[in-house]
Scaffold this active site. Structure first.
Site, short mmCIF file in Angstrom:
data_model
loop_
_atom_site.label_atom_id
_atom_site.label_comp_id
_atom_site.label_asym_id
_atom_site.label_seq_id
_atom_site.Cartn_x
_atom_site.Cartn_y
_atom_site.Cartn_z
N LYS A 110 1.32 -1.10 -0.12
CA LYS A 110 0.20 -0.08 0.08
C LYS A 110 1.03 1.14 -0.14
CE LYS A 110 -4.66 0.42 -0.04
NZ LYS A 110 -5.82 -0.42 -0.40
N1 GLU Z 1 -6.83 0.27 -3.30
C1 GLU Z 1 -8.12 -1.30 -3.45
C2 GLU Z 1 -7.90 -1.98 -2.42
O1 GLU Z 1 -7.99 -1.53 -1.34
C3 GLU Z 1 -7.97 -2.18 -4.41
C4 GLU Z 1 -6.11 -2.28 -4.80
C5 GLU Z 1 -5.51 -2.45 -5.80
O2 GLU Z 1 -6.30 -2.45 -7.32
O3 GLU Z 1 -4.44 -2.91 -6.18
O4 GLU Z 1 -7.82 -3.30 -2.21
#
Ligand code: GLU
Length: 432
Positions: free
Chosen positions: A122
């Site tokens: 993240k």
């Molecule tokens: N931000 C989204 C999540 O928390 C998508 C993450 C992604 O597609 O890599 O799942």
């Protein structure tokens, strides 16, 4: 020793006494519960409690008035034992390293539960995107990308959108990363604009996936969606698409909120009209035919289905005590604290946990990455049906695990997700 208490550096008495629980402590507590069920070896438990890599970067960017702001950006690569790291980038004033670590841990379990070949990561930048111009956002994004460029890549770590980032932000990342490398590499991120290699269906994928989970939850509970009501906390990308798609199944939206406040109507709120209204005015507040409510009232409103789709720690034990919904579908990451989970379990609320309910986003990100690497693009119907197969399969596996083990859906999801990552570590062994 089994079940060892593993604390992050954040677990100082000061951090523990904060009124809002530290999200990484929440993630570690969830991991501890799964580790106990899985009878995890202490060494593997310790590895799973420690992110592989944590980057903090200074992000200087010129503001429109000529001044320079130095933002702080993070990228946490939690685990790559099952594949390249994967996870979104969040722009928000409350971003912190512990929040990003928690979100990266949840991405790890999420990709594992969906059984897609990704690890978890993240990113985040502490900023207030609502008060920034497009030019300021672009300059900040490009400099943040330059700061993390040596650590991301299509086979290394693939970012995507999260809270207050979108396809345009992904396009700036592609351009900056590709300029630094000397050739176009669109597959470095997912959630791109469709003309730049984005997948059809990606923008609605989180909400769509959560609706597939809701359909399955309704089957388990014997609930008729056509006669059910629901409330959505956080009318952003995930929440608004969830509302629109669940409404198409006949369910009635009776309350919705965003960062400016909440609205309710017993007669029902048309989700399509509410989306158009929010697009025009910037908020759900003031939607004709509705009355104002606050967030707590929304979370405790008289509905069959509650969808928290905003930020972490929305459902605390105090809120949980007043929840009337029979089913909770977590579109947000980490909206329910571990202490609130206990209250909801005791009250027999059927909760579809974040790492399953909102995995539609990353599942379609995976489909985007596969299409990019193969230089092909699938029609939206094909993307949606692959999403349905994946997420419905994951729901069934988690539900069967919860039946077999006699646990909540959250604990079952973690048993499945953490279990697969632990298996990978065991099989790989520890270098050197
Ligand atoms: N931000 C989204 C999540 O928390 C998508 C993450 C992604 O597609 O890599 O799942």
């Amino acid at each position: 020793m089994r079940g060892a208490k593993i604390m992050s550096q954040a677990s100082s008495p000061k951090a523990m006494s904060q009124s809002k629980p530290n999200p990484f402590e929440n993630a570690l507590e969830q991991l501890r519960i799964a580790a106990e069920y899985l009878k995890l070896e202490d060494g593997i438990h310790k590895m799973l409690a420690s992110p592989k890599r944590q980057l903090t970067v200074s992000v200087p960017a010129r503001m429109d008035d000529g001044s320079v702001n130095v933002f702080t950006g993070y990228r946490v690569q939690y685990s790559d034992v099952r594949g390249p790291c994967k996870g979104g980038i969040r722009y928000h004033p409350n971003v912190s390293l512990d929040e990003v670590k928690a979100l990266a841990a949840w991405m790890t379990w999420k990709c594992s539960i969906a059984d897609i070949p990704f690890g978890g990561a993240k990113g985040g930048v502490i900023c207030n995107p609502k008060s920034m111009s497009q030019g300021e956002l672009e300059r900040m994004t490009r400099r943040y990308t330059a700061g993390i460029a040596d650590f991301i890549g299509p086979y290394r770590d693939v970012p995507a959108p999260d809270v207050y980032t979108n396809a345009q932000v992904m396009a700036w990342i592609v351009d900056t990363y590709s300029s630094l490398k000397g050739y176009m590499i669109p597959e470095v991120v997912t959630g791109k604009p469709v003309p730049l290699g984005g997948s059809l269906g990606r923008d609605k994928a989180t909400g769509r996936g959560a609706v597939f989970c809701t359909v399955e939850a309704a089957k388990v509970k014997g609930m008729d969606l056509k006669k059910s009501t629901f409330a959505v906390e956080g009318y952003g990308n995930a929440g608004s698409n969830y509302a629109e798609l669940l409404q198409a199944h006949g369910a009635k939206l009776v309350a919705a909120s965003d960062s400016k406040g909440g609205v309710t109507s017993k007669a029902g709120i048309d989700a399509v009209k509410l989306n158009a209204y929010k697009e025009k005015t910037g908020s759900v507040v003031g939607m004709p035919g509705t009355q104002r409510i606050d967030d707590n009232q929304l979370l405790q409103s008289e509905v069959d289905i509650l969808c928290p789709a905003a930020l972490e720690n929305a459902i605390t034990p105090d809120i949980a005590k007043g929840v009337k919904a029979e089913v909770i579908v977590e579109c947000a990451n980490g909206p329910t604290t571990p202490a609130a989970d206990k209250v909801l379990d005791a009250n027999k609320v059927f909760l579809v946990p974040d790492v399953l309910a909102n995995s539609g986003g990353v599942i379609v990100s995976y489909l985007e990455w596969v299409q990019n690497l193969d230089r092909i693009s699938w029609p939206e119907a094909e993307v949606n049906s692959r999403l349905e197969a994946k997420i419905t399969g994951a729901f069934k596996e988690v539900h069967q695990t919860s039946q077999k083990r006699g646990t909540s859906m959250r604990t079952a999801a973690l048993i499945v997700g953490v279990g697969r990552v632990a298996d990978a570590i065991r099989t790989l062994g520890i270098f050197p």
